[in-house]
Design a protein around this motif. Structure first.
Motif, PDB file in Angstrom:
ATOM      1  N   ILE A  29      88.133 -75.810  11.346  1.00  0.00           N
ATOM      2  CA  ILE A  29      87.573 -77.243  10.505  1.00  0.00           C
ATOM      3  C   ILE A  29      86.531 -77.101  10.112  1.00  0.00           C
ATOM      4  CG2 ILE A  29      87.528 -79.998  10.829  1.00  0.00           C
ATOM      5  CD1 ILE A  29      88.411 -80.422  13.298  1.00  0.00           C
ATOM      6  N   PHE A  30      85.977 -76.201  10.497  1.00  0.00           N
ATOM      7  CA  PHE A  30      84.354 -76.241  10.378  1.00  0.00           C
ATOM      8  C   PHE A  30      84.580 -74.946   8.836  1.00  0.00           C
ATOM      9  CE2 PHE A  30      81.088 -73.391   9.297  1.00  0.00           C
ATOM     10  CZ  PHE A  30      79.591 -73.950   8.563  1.00  0.00           C
ATOM     11  N   ILE A  31      85.754 -74.097   8.803  1.00  0.00           N
ATOM     12  CA  ILE A  31      85.814 -73.472   7.561  1.00  0.00           C
ATOM     13  C   ILE A  31      86.661 -74.041   6.862  1.00  0.00           C
ATOM     14  CG2 ILE A  31      87.673 -71.267   7.208  1.00  0.00           C
ATOM     15  CD1 ILE A  31      85.027 -70.434   8.713  1.00  0.00           C
ATOM     16  N   LEU A  32      87.597 -74.957   6.924  1.00  0.00           N
ATOM     17  CA  LEU A  32      88.452 -75.424   6.238  1.00  0.00           C
ATOM     18  C   LEU A  32      87.532 -76.667   5.619  1.00  0.00           C
ATOM     19  CD1 LEU A  32      91.402 -76.588   8.053  1.00  0.00           C
ATOM     20  CD2 LEU A  32      91.706 -74.501   6.582  1.00  0.00           C
ATOM     21  N   LEU A  33      86.391 -76.697   6.117  1.00  0.00           N
ATOM     22  CA  LEU A  33      85.802 -77.812   4.944  1.00  0.00           C
ATOM     23  C   LEU A  33      84.494 -77.278   4.208  1.00  0.00           C
ATOM     24  CD1 LEU A  33      85.001 -80.271   7.578  1.00  0.00           C
ATOM     25  CD2 LEU A  33      86.501 -81.145   5.924  1.00  0.00           C
ATOM     26  N   SER A  34      84.144 -76.061   4.778  1.00  0.00           N
ATOM     27  CA  SER A  34      83.464 -75.027   3.375  1.00  0.00           C
ATOM     28  C   SER A  34      84.452 -74.485   2.540  1.00  0.00           C
ATOM     29  CB  SER A  34      83.121 -74.247   4.522  1.00  0.00           C
ATOM     30  OG  SER A  34      82.255 -74.214   5.548  1.00  0.00           O
ATOM     31  N   SER A  35      85.444 -74.511   2.662  1.00  0.00           N
ATOM     32  CA  SER A  35      86.156 -73.659   1.917  1.00  0.00           C
ATOM     33  C   SER A  35      86.813 -75.047   0.917  1.00  0.00           C
ATOM     34  CB  SER A  35      87.441 -73.158   2.158  1.00  0.00           C
ATOM     35  OG  SER A  35      88.366 -73.863   2.945  1.00  0.00           O
ATOM     36  N   SER A  36      86.677 -76.027   0.899  1.00  0.00           N
ATOM     37  CA  SER A  36      87.389 -77.086   0.242  1.00  0.00           C
ATOM     38  C   SER A  36      85.873 -78.189  -0.347  1.00  0.00           C
ATOM     39  CB  SER A  36      88.567 -77.836   1.096  1.00  0.00           C
ATOM     40  OG  SER A  36      88.226 -79.230   1.771  1.00  0.00           O
ATOM     41  N   GLY A  37      84.921 -77.491   0.196  1.00  0.00           N
ATOM     42  CA  GLY A  37      83.705 -78.416  -0.535  1.00  0.00           C
ATOM     43  C   GLY A  37      83.349 -77.754  -1.559  1.00  0.00           C
ATOM     44  N   SER A  38      82.437 -78.275  -2.128  1.00  0.00           N
ATOM     45  CA  SER A  38      81.892 -77.896  -3.593  1.00  0.00           C
ATOM     46  C   SER A  38      80.346 -76.832  -3.254  1.00  0.00           C
ATOM     47  CB  SER A  38      81.606 -78.545  -4.341  1.00  0.00           C
ATOM     48  OG  SER A  38      80.535 -79.581  -3.768  1.00  0.00           O
ATOM     49  N   THR A  39      80.711 -75.432  -4.098  1.00  0.00           N
ATOM     50  CA  THR A  39      79.986 -74.594  -3.231  1.00  0.00           C
ATOM     51  C   THR A  39      78.458 -74.572  -4.905  1.00  0.00           C
ATOM     52  OG1 THR A  39      80.644 -72.687  -4.691  1.00  0.00           O
ATOM     53  CG2 THR A  39      81.643 -73.012  -2.460  1.00  0.00           C
ATOM     54  N   LYS A  40      77.573 -74.055  -4.171  1.00  0.00           N
ATOM     55  CA  LYS A  40      76.774 -74.848  -5.166  1.00  0.00           C
ATOM     56  C   LYS A  40      75.447 -73.370  -5.664  1.00  0.00           C
ATOM     57  CE  LYS A  40      75.892 -79.598  -3.817  1.00  0.00           C
ATOM     58  NZ  LYS A  40      74.557 -80.356  -3.580  1.00  0.00           N
ATOM     59  N   LEU A  41      74.509 -73.640  -6.548  1.00  0.00           N
ATOM     60  CA  LEU A  41      73.864 -72.224  -6.878  1.00  0.00           C
ATOM     61  C   LEU A  41      72.799 -72.875  -8.056  1.00  0.00           C
ATOM     62  CD1 LEU A  41      73.608 -69.189  -7.015  1.00  0.00           C
ATOM     63  CD2 LEU A  41      74.302 -69.713  -9.320  1.00  0.00           C
ATOM     64  N   ASN A  42      71.436 -72.555  -7.397  1.00  0.00           N
ATOM     65  CA  ASN A  42      70.142 -72.950  -7.822  1.00  0.00           C
ATOM     66  C   ASN A  42      70.208 -72.003  -8.499  1.00  0.00           C
ATOM     67  OD1 ASN A  42      70.411 -74.749  -6.378  1.00  0.00           O
ATOM     68  ND2 ASN A  42      68.593 -72.984  -4.675  1.00  0.00           N
ATOM     69  N   ILE A  43      69.635 -72.500 -10.144  1.00  0.00           N
ATOM     70  CA  ILE A  43      69.656 -71.531 -11.372  1.00  0.00           C
ATOM     71  C   ILE A  43      68.248 -72.139 -11.756  1.00  0.00           C
ATOM     72  CG2 ILE A  43      70.892 -73.136 -12.246  1.00  0.00           C
ATOM     73  CD1 ILE A  43      71.875 -69.857 -13.829  1.00  0.00           C
ATOM     74  N   ASP A  44      67.264 -71.365 -12.826  1.00  0.00           N
ATOM     75  CA  ASP A  44      66.236 -72.314 -13.625  1.00  0.00           C
ATOM     76  C   ASP A  44      66.800 -72.212 -15.260  1.00  0.00           C
ATOM     77  OD1 ASP A  44      64.451 -70.943 -11.391  1.00  0.00           O
ATOM     78  OD2 ASP A  44      64.452 -69.106 -12.236  1.00  0.00           O
ATOM     79  N   ARG A  45      65.997 -73.863 -15.032  1.00  0.00           N
ATOM     80  CA  ARG A  45      66.711 -74.188 -16.216  1.00  0.00           C
ATOM     81  C   ARG A  45      66.262 -72.852 -17.872  1.00  0.00           C
ATOM     82  NH1 ARG A  45      67.348 -79.708 -17.631  1.00  0.00           N
ATOM     83  NH2 ARG A  45      67.175 -80.470 -15.211  1.00  0.00           N
ATOM     84  N   GLU A  46      65.328 -72.346 -17.840  1.00  0.00           N
ATOM     85  CA  GLU A  46      64.573 -71.521 -17.924  1.00  0.00           C
ATOM     86  C   GLU A  46      65.568 -70.360 -18.578  1.00  0.00           C
ATOM     87  OE1 GLU A  46      61.300 -70.747 -17.873  1.00  0.00           O
ATOM     88  OE2 GLU A  46      60.094 -72.590 -17.471  1.00  0.00           O
ATOM     89  N   ARG A  47      66.858 -70.301 -18.529  1.00  0.00           N
ATOM     90  CA  ARG A  47      67.357 -69.056 -18.124  1.00  0.00           C
ATOM     91  C   ARG A  47      68.853 -69.533 -18.846  1.00  0.00           C
ATOM     92  NH1 ARG A  47      68.030 -65.978 -12.452  1.00  0.00           N
ATOM     93  NH2 ARG A  47      69.337 -64.449 -14.143  1.00  0.00           N
ATOM     94  N   ILE A  48      68.662 -70.669 -18.894  1.00  0.00           N
ATOM     95  CA  ILE A  48      70.658 -71.014 -19.744  1.00  0.00           C
ATOM     96  C   ILE A  48      70.072 -71.813 -20.640  1.00  0.00           C
ATOM     97  CG2 ILE A  48      71.680 -71.487 -16.974  1.00  0.00           C
ATOM     98  CD1 ILE A  48      71.119 -74.415 -17.414  1.00  0.00           C
TER      99      ILE A  48
END
Length: 417
Positions: A29-48
């Motif tokens: 269940i954890f794997i399924l929830l992890s794969s179906s949930g949204s992944t996030k990435l931290n990024i510096d605002r100055e680099r975009i």
């Protein structure tokens, strides 16, 4: 007496199996929830790069490269083949119409000219002799006619006299008949002489016409031959600058071989290369623009060359107003050719995101500007600066337009200051 023991319902083995199964189910269940949930990435605002979606005036255009050329170019080809004997000017010289550029020699052509001149002189002599002979023949025939008329008058006089005398019985019948026969003979002779003179006059005229026509044809051939010999001296056909001169002393040039060109420097045009993908959308009258020396200039397509070479075709463009003073032949210009009329549209600035998304989605910032999440969009036409937004965004939305090449399957971006 034996005592019956109560059988235990949960043995340690069963408990272990239940716990193991529960853990396995929980992990799945954890794997399924992890794969179906949204992944996030931290990024510096100055680099975009972040831009706002906005309404504005949109015109579809394409960038093309154009080369500055003289508005008119006259090519110099060898009208007659020959050996380069003399060069009067060098490449780059400003020429006036009719000024000599170089001289070729062709002995066969010059010999043909001499033979043609001799033939013309012979025909002229023959024509003069024919005319003289015709005049002499006409004079002779006229003299004969005069003599015949004189003889006829004399015969008529004698006939009339003897007729009167015969009626009075003064002359013999034989003498009368002789004068009568002579008179009739002279009348027939006069008629024949006049007919011969008439036919001779017609024949002389026809002969003179034929000789004159032959002479005129030969004379025109002589003029043409002289013109061909004169063409051995190559002259400037118009006022302009001599360029691309390819001729050296002693070099042999074939008939029709390119010798150089004259550039009419009264104005300039721009010849642009365009991808064949747009050939059905390019036509005379379309406009383009470019920036030069801090100013914007307008061009208009005057001619479309439909021949495709290496996936590209060419167009000639002229200036709608005065060309820039500092513009020089051979310069390359970056031109924006308009493919549509101006219209109001929702716009996104162009950026690297398109290479990864194909214009199907984009990272849109939340209202607080801290998170960017995937949003499906639909783009329409484009120009050198903007994409036209058809759906998925509203005016004022903040979107990330820089490249997404390092984000992979990330669903959300957390923006850090």
């Amino acid at each position: 007496m034996d005592i019956a023991l109560e059988k235990k319902r949960f043995t340690p083995k069963r408990i272990a199996l239940i716990i193991g199964a529960a853990l396995l189910i929980g992990f799945i269940i954890f794997i399924l929830l992890s794969s179906s949930g949204s992944t996030k990435l931290n990024i510096d605002r100055e680099r975009i790069s972040i831009h706002a979606v906005k309404n504005g005036v949109f015109q579809e255009n394409i960038p093309v490269n154009g080369v500055v050329m003289p508005i008119t170019t006259i090519y110099l080809d060898a009208l007659e083949g020959g050996r380069v004997e003399e060069k009067f000017v060098e490449d780059g010289t400003l020429m006036k119409k009719g000024e000599p550029i170089l001289r070729l020699s062709n002995t066969d052509l010059e010999l043909s000219l001499v033979n043609q001149e001799t033939q013309v002189y012979n025909l002229l002599t023959q024509m003069q002799r024919t005319q003289n002979a015709s005049r002499e023949n006409t004079i002779n025939k006229l003299n004969q006619l005069t003599e015949v008329k004189s003889s006829l008058r004399e015969a008529e006089r004698k006939y009339k006299l003897n007729k009167k005398l015969f009626e009075k019985g003064v002359v013999a019948k034989q003498e009368y008949l002789e004068t009568k026969n002579n008179y009739n003979y002279q009348k027939d002779r006069l008629a024949l002489t006049e007919k011969v003179l008439q036919q001779d006059t017609i024949s002389s005229k026809q002969e003179n016409v034929q000789v004159r026509e032959s002479y005129e044809k030969t004379r025109k051939a002589l003029e043409l031959m002289r013109k061909k010999v004169e063409d051995l001296v190559v002259r400037a056909p118009v006022d302009g600058q001599l360029t691309s001169l390819d001729a050296e002393i002693g070099q042999s040039k074939s008939k029709g071989e390119r010798l150089g060109q004259i550039d009419v420097i009264s104005g300039y045009k721009v010849r642009a290369d365009i991808d064949e993908h747009y050939i059905s959308r390019i036509y005379a009258g379309q406009q383009g623009s470019f920036n030069f020396d801090g100013n914007s200039y307008q061009l208009v397509i005057k001619k479309v060359y439909t021949q495709v070479t290496n996936g590209r075709f060419q167009v000639d463009m002229t200036f709608m107003e005065e060309a820039p003073e500092k513009l020089r032949r051979g310069q390359t210009l970056q031109i924006r050719v308009a493919l549509s009329r101006e219209k109001e549209a929702l716009l996104i600035p162009k950026g690297g995101f398109f290479q990864e998304t194909g214009g199907n989605w984009i990272f849109k910032l939340s209202e607080d500007g801290k998170i960017a999440y995937k949003t499906d969009i639909q783009l329409g036409s484009q120009n050198t600066e903007y994409y036209e937004v058809l759906s998925g965004l509203e005016p004022g939305d903040q979107v990330i337009t820089s490249s997404y090449s390092n984000y992979g399957d990330i669903q959300e971006l957390v923006l850090k200051d």
